[in-house]
Design an enzyme around this catalytic site. Structure first.
Site, mmCIF file in Angstrom:
data_model
loop_
_atom_site.group_PDB
_atom_site.id
_atom_site.type_symbol
_atom_site.label_atom_id
_atom_site.label_comp_id
_atom_site.label_asym_id
_atom_site.label_seq_id
_atom_site.Cartn_x
_atom_site.Cartn_y
_atom_site.Cartn_z
ATOM 1 N N HIS A 132 0.827 -1.248 -0.034
ATOM 2 C CA HIS A 132 -0.026 -0.211 0.051
ATOM 3 C C HIS A 132 0.971 1.152 0.043
ATOM 4 O O HIS A 132 2.021 1.103 0.179
ATOM 5 C CB HIS A 132 -0.973 0.081 1.151
ATOM 6 C CG HIS A 132 -0.231 0.322 2.555
ATOM 7 N ND1 HIS A 132 0.535 -0.859 2.991
ATOM 8 C CD2 HIS A 132 -0.457 0.883 3.368
ATOM 9 C CE1 HIS A 132 0.984 -0.609 4.265
ATOM 10 N NE2 HIS A 132 0.341 0.669 4.593
ATOM 11 N N HIS A 142 1.351 3.871 1.906
ATOM 12 C CA HIS A 142 1.751 4.640 3.081
ATOM 13 C C HIS A 142 3.122 4.777 3.195
ATOM 14 O O HIS A 142 3.987 3.822 2.749
ATOM 15 C CB HIS A 142 1.216 4.014 4.446
ATOM 16 C CG HIS A 142 -0.016 4.340 4.931
ATOM 17 N ND1 HIS A 142 -1.027 3.548 5.676
ATOM 18 C CD2 HIS A 142 -0.744 5.333 4.497
ATOM 19 C CE1 HIS A 142 -1.962 4.164 5.718
ATOM 20 N NE2 HIS A 142 -2.099 5.466 5.180
ATOM 21 N N ASP A 183 5.936 4.580 4.924
ATOM 22 C CA ASP A 183 6.636 3.597 5.829
ATOM 23 C C ASP A 183 6.763 2.371 4.951
ATOM 24 O O ASP A 183 7.556 1.443 5.228
ATOM 25 C CB ASP A 183 6.236 3.249 7.022
ATOM 26 C CG ASP A 183 5.185 2.771 7.250
ATOM 27 O OD1 ASP A 183 4.009 3.324 6.624
ATOM 28 O OD2 ASP A 183 4.404 1.868 8.189
ATOM 29 N N HIS A 184 6.055 2.189 3.893
ATOM 30 C CA HIS A 184 6.136 1.177 2.881
ATOM 31 C C HIS A 184 6.911 1.368 1.553
ATOM 32 O O HIS A 184 7.082 0.402 0.798
ATOM 33 C CB HIS A 184 4.796 0.307 2.852
ATOM 34 C CG HIS A 184 4.449 0.002 4.034
ATOM 35 N ND1 HIS A 184 4.267 -1.452 4.378
ATOM 36 C CD2 HIS A 184 3.654 0.604 5.179
ATOM 37 C CE1 HIS A 184 3.959 -1.746 5.551
ATOM 38 N NE2 HIS A 184 3.557 -0.476 6.171
ATOM 39 N N HIS A 220 -7.409 -1.946 5.278
ATOM 40 C CA HIS A 220 -6.677 -0.898 5.978
ATOM 41 C C HIS A 220 -7.243 0.337 5.487
ATOM 42 O O HIS A 220 -8.258 0.614 4.903
ATOM 43 C CB HIS A 220 -5.195 -1.194 5.453
ATOM 44 C CG HIS A 220 -4.185 -0.225 6.222
ATOM 45 N ND1 HIS A 220 -4.300 -0.201 7.763
ATOM 46 C CD2 HIS A 220 -3.203 0.406 5.836
ATOM 47 C CE1 HIS A 220 -3.340 0.586 8.096
ATOM 48 N NE2 HIS A 220 -2.613 0.924 6.762
ATOM 49 N N ASP A 243 -0.625 -3.716 5.487
ATOM 50 C CA ASP A 243 -1.323 -3.509 6.919
ATOM 51 C C ASP A 243 -2.709 -3.797 6.738
ATOM 52 O O ASP A 243 -3.417 -3.684 5.804
ATOM 53 C CB ASP A 243 -1.108 -1.933 7.107
ATOM 54 C CG ASP A 243 0.426 -1.458 7.243
ATOM 55 O OD1 ASP A 243 1.076 -2.174 7.193
ATOM 56 O OD2 ASP A 243 0.421 -0.142 7.518
ATOM 57 N N HIS A 258 6.168 -5.623 11.787
ATOM 58 C CA HIS A 258 5.376 -4.395 11.737
ATOM 59 C C HIS A 258 5.101 -3.860 13.472
ATOM 60 O O HIS A 258 3.767 -3.539 13.459
ATOM 61 C CB HIS A 258 4.267 -4.612 10.816
ATOM 62 C CG HIS A 258 3.727 -3.108 10.520
ATOM 63 N ND1 HIS A 258 2.591 -2.293 10.998
ATOM 64 C CD2 HIS A 258 3.996 -2.359 9.445
ATOM 65 C CE1 HIS A 258 2.297 -1.338 10.360
ATOM 66 N NE2 HIS A 258 3.199 -1.183 9.300
HETATM 67 ZN ZN LIG Z 1 2.766 0.189 8.023
#
Ligand SMILES: [Zn+2]
Ligand SMILES: [Zn+2]
EC number: 3.1.26.11
Lengths: 309, 309
Positions: A62, A64, A66-67, A139, A210, A268
């Site tokens: 996805h 976001h 942090d990915h 998510h 997530d 995670h």
């Molecule tokens: Zn995440």
């Protein structure tokens, strides 16, 4: 199929855990496939025994940060390495827009072919040896779980046994290899399965992050050898998990149990479970093991080779 | 004014040097100003004694990835820290487009005010205590050098001396403080400069990267206390430096010599000078010192407090 965890923290890096990335090494084809690419994934690769130049496919769950915030730097470094000829990138709609914008504003030209694929639930990739499928998780933004499945391999054909029985060389051997029954000119009948070891079951790895607990994760992970599932929160933070659409340790374990996987890795983790906090990742492990005993904790640089059979 | 080098490698990170970033700590206002923000700058901050939550201004030299790919992750983490109320970001045209695209495609909303300023040669920021100016350098894309100048401080006013001489309290003291000459009712005349220590000269730091040797760097760096100048290549690679519009060690030293700075730091070294290569960064240092003796090598986490006076 060897898994290396490159980042196991949720949201922000900590001193011991980077943000999300998992590497799947396929030694038979000298390839590495990445799942997610948080900031500093290329730095983690530098500190591992994996070669950045072997990266061939990258699957993004996805959008976001942090990915994905390690993608551009990694793609740039793959270009400077000079040995990469193509990278295939898979992910949600808008991944291609993100990549195009970053390339444009950072004035970057890649010296290799970068192919961006927008995934939809179902088959994402297949080449006979490996199939990658994905499902939509639950998510705050569209997030996909991925499953890599290795094809079953036919068992070894015992050619010496056929020879000893005087079966003449030629197309009959091919039929025996395929497990078929043959009849010789002299009337003897042989069952191919008597000449072959049982087929080797293909291995499988599932990556779900997530997401809050969801049925599609259970379906995607059916009978998998390894399920890597996010466990951002401990069981006592279930309210937070539902509010933010993340999983608790116990939700991850429930997915593993319902899907009847062989092994569950938790990853995670919220940065709150850093050393010093009253609740630690070991507590999350214990909570999960109460539901699904064969659970382990992921940590950065942990390697796991999925065994055959 | 304390400098911390957070990344000193050109283009790609190595095991010991990250890509570009320099932190300037201003302890009197509990602020950190960053210059460039390569990938994993937030990771380097985690490993330093600097507090990410103190970051107040970020100055970007140019849009190449090794100078900006750490921005989004850092801005996100500043948001999660919860204590940041505003960050001002300065850089070339298109920096605002890059930031807007990344925020959009990564579905990120910052819980603080992010103000993006497009810089032009001249004054970029001034608040009485500090002035930041910039000049256009000579690179493949628009690249700006920055100078931070601290204002001169008036010398200490010796109030006890004025009291001992029977000068009556009131506005006359203010005039003396400003170094003016006053006449008392009794006819005595006093020169304010006799009551004040000499003014304290403000300190200055100049940051020039990426660029080949250029006059505007010399002009920007005039009389600076510290010049941080890129030295991607050794002197023997001058052809490469001219082709790629980077500097050699000797070009950096020439800028320092022409500008009559007090101290030169070399940084932004090509990854080729890693341990094992026949040419090492220490060779670049020797080349520079032959031209400008007070030259030092930057390395990650090196701190330098600019002395007063
Ligand atoms: Zn995440
Ligand atoms: Zn650079």
């Amino acid at each position: 199929m060897e898994i290396t965890f490159l980042g196991t923290s949720s949201g922000v890096p900590t001193r011991t855990r980077n943000v999300s990335s998992v590497a799947l090494r396929l030694p038979q084809r000298k390839e590495i496939w990445l799942f997610d690419c948080g900031e500093a994934t290329q730095h983690q690769l530098l500190r591992s025994d994996l070669r950045t130049s072997q990266i061939r496919r990258i699957f993004i769950t996805h959008m976001h940060g942090d990915h994905i915030f390690g993608l551009m730097g990694l793609l740039a470094s793959c270009g400077l390495a000079g040995t990469v000829s193509q990278i295939d990138l898979y992910g949600p709609p808008t991944l291609d827009r993100y990549i195009a914008s970053c390339l444009r504003w950072s004035v970057m030209r890649l010296p290799y072919k970068l192919q961006v694929h927008t995934v939809e639930p179902g088959e994402v990739f297949s080449d006979g040896e490996f199939t990658v499928t994905c499902r939509l998780l639950h998510h705050r933004v569209p997030a996909f779980g991925y499953r890599v499945s290795e094809s079953d391999r036919p068992g070894r054909f015992h050619v010496e046994k056929a020879q000893a029985l005087g079966i003449p060389f030629g197309p009959l051997y091919g039929q025996l290899k395929q497990g078929k029954t043959i009849t010789l000119a002299d009337g003897r009948i042989f069952d191919g399965r008597d000449f072959c070891d049982p087929p080797q079951r293909g291995r499988s790895m599932v990556y779900c992050t997530d997401t809050v607990f969801c049925e599609s994760a259970v379906e995607l992970a059916q009978q998998a050898d390894v399920l890597i599932h996010e466990a951002t929160f401990s069981h006592q933070e279930a309210d937070l998990a539902f509010a933010r659409l993340h999983s608790t340790s116990t939700m991850a374990a429930q997915v593993a149990a319902f899907a009847q996987v062989k092994l569950l890795f938790l990853t995670h983790f919220s940065a709150r479970y850093a050393p010093g906090n009253p609740v630690q990742v070991e507590d999350l492990l214990a909570e999960a093991q109460a539901i699904f005993p064969n659970t382990r904790l992921a940590r950065d640089f942990l390697r796991y080779e999925i065994p055959r059979g």
